[in-house]
Scaffold this active site. Sequence first.
Site, PDB file in Angstrom:
ATOM      1  N   HIS A  22       4.507 -25.236  43.262  1.00 46.78           N
ATOM      2  CA  HIS A  22       5.453 -26.105  44.455  1.00 46.78           C
ATOM      3  C   HIS A  22       5.192 -27.559  44.274  1.00 46.78           C
ATOM      4  O   HIS A  22       5.903 -28.301  44.493  1.00 46.78           O
ATOM      5  CB  HIS A  22       4.573 -25.647  45.703  1.00 46.78           C
ATOM      6  N   SER A  25       1.517 -20.206  51.683  1.00 46.26           N
ATOM      7  CA  SER A  25       1.375 -19.491  50.163  1.00 46.26           C
ATOM      8  C   SER A  25       0.068 -19.017  49.661  1.00 46.26           C
ATOM      9  O   SER A  25      -1.156 -19.625  50.350  1.00 46.26           O
ATOM     10  CB  SER A  25       1.783 -20.881  49.071  1.00 46.26           C
TER      11      SER A  25
END
Length: 416
Positions: free
Chosen positions: A325, A274
């Site tokens: 997340h 990410s």
Amino acid sequence: MPDLLARVQQLSLGLLESCGETQGTLTATRLAEALATLDEAAEIAYSHWLVEQLGPDPATLGASVDQWLKRPDAEGAAQLTRSAEPRRQELLRRLNAAPCGTRHLVTWRARLLQQLSQTPALAPLEADLKHLLASWFNRGFLELRPITWDSPARLLERLIEHEAVHNIAGWSDLRGRLEGDRRCYGFFHPALPDTPLIFVEVALTDHVSCAIAPLLDHPAHRSPPDQPSTAIFYSISNCEPGLRGLQFGNFLIKQIVADLKVEYPSLTTFATLSPIPGLTRWLKAGGRDLGRDGDDPRRLCALYLTGAKPDGSPGKASDPVAAFHLGNGAELWRINSHADPSAKGLAQSEGMMVNYVYREQDLINNHEQFAQHGRVTRSREVSALIAGPATPAWRWTWPWGHTHPFPHSQEKSLCR
């Protein structure tokens, strides 16, 4: 344009007064067509009119409040709720019945979100749209679909247009992200069948990736994987700015995990690679510079991602990707230096990227800890970074020259 604005207002009142379904749909269609012809100034004027003229009726609301104060029972509460609802919400519901009405409302909210900084008085209208769209776009209406090279061309064009993390450099690049050991999934809504609301790109590998370049590299004749052990979510993009703030990304990841486990029982690890979009901004706000300050850049990044203070004490995580997340129950697992050498990656995080790991047995507890207490579940490596410089128990030298410490053997087994 004043005449057109007056006509739009007249159609709006007519739509609220219409009783029959046929007449209501016809009026809604005419209103949607008229709204589509308004320029920005006229649309803002119409939005102001909705806020000022089609709010709750003050007399009815006041009477309901008095009644509930005298007798605070369920019936009074229901009446109070009905009286407090702005008339414009019912107008928006009826406008949604027009062909392409849903599309119009979604794009209208996207424009409102852009206009709010200059016209904050329109916030009540934006809130009404968000409230209604959240109901119409809840998980029960969404369908998860794989997106492949054989999907309709218009749909594939949308992927190229809306990829927000790693730019798709044309059709060849797109094909490489959809074939072989790559997968792409999207959530679709019946009112917007040709556009995924959100889509995720996945790489099937045998390790947790620490750099984006190998995932974006597409060698010719790449075969589908045999028994991959790891699924890497490396890009999540929203296609509809008008649905910003509506939460369906968490459902998307969980559903993809379930589908992939059926297709590939060999999968045991689900992780992300990410971006860290707010790191450089955060550093500059604190007067710090990764290139000049003596602190380990990865430690500064760990402090930022966890919200920890420089002395290691807990704080609040503010990075939007991290919040997404971590809020879904993932673990902050590893910070990777030199992972994204692109201009965008260098500008937003000096090229650093992060791995979040999703462990099914820990998702609920991790989510609760983060949502209720702001606690970030993290690996021992990340905890060691926050604690300060230490001699790592084990180092692996990557082909491009830098090193990563891994404090325990589990992390050795997950990466290569």
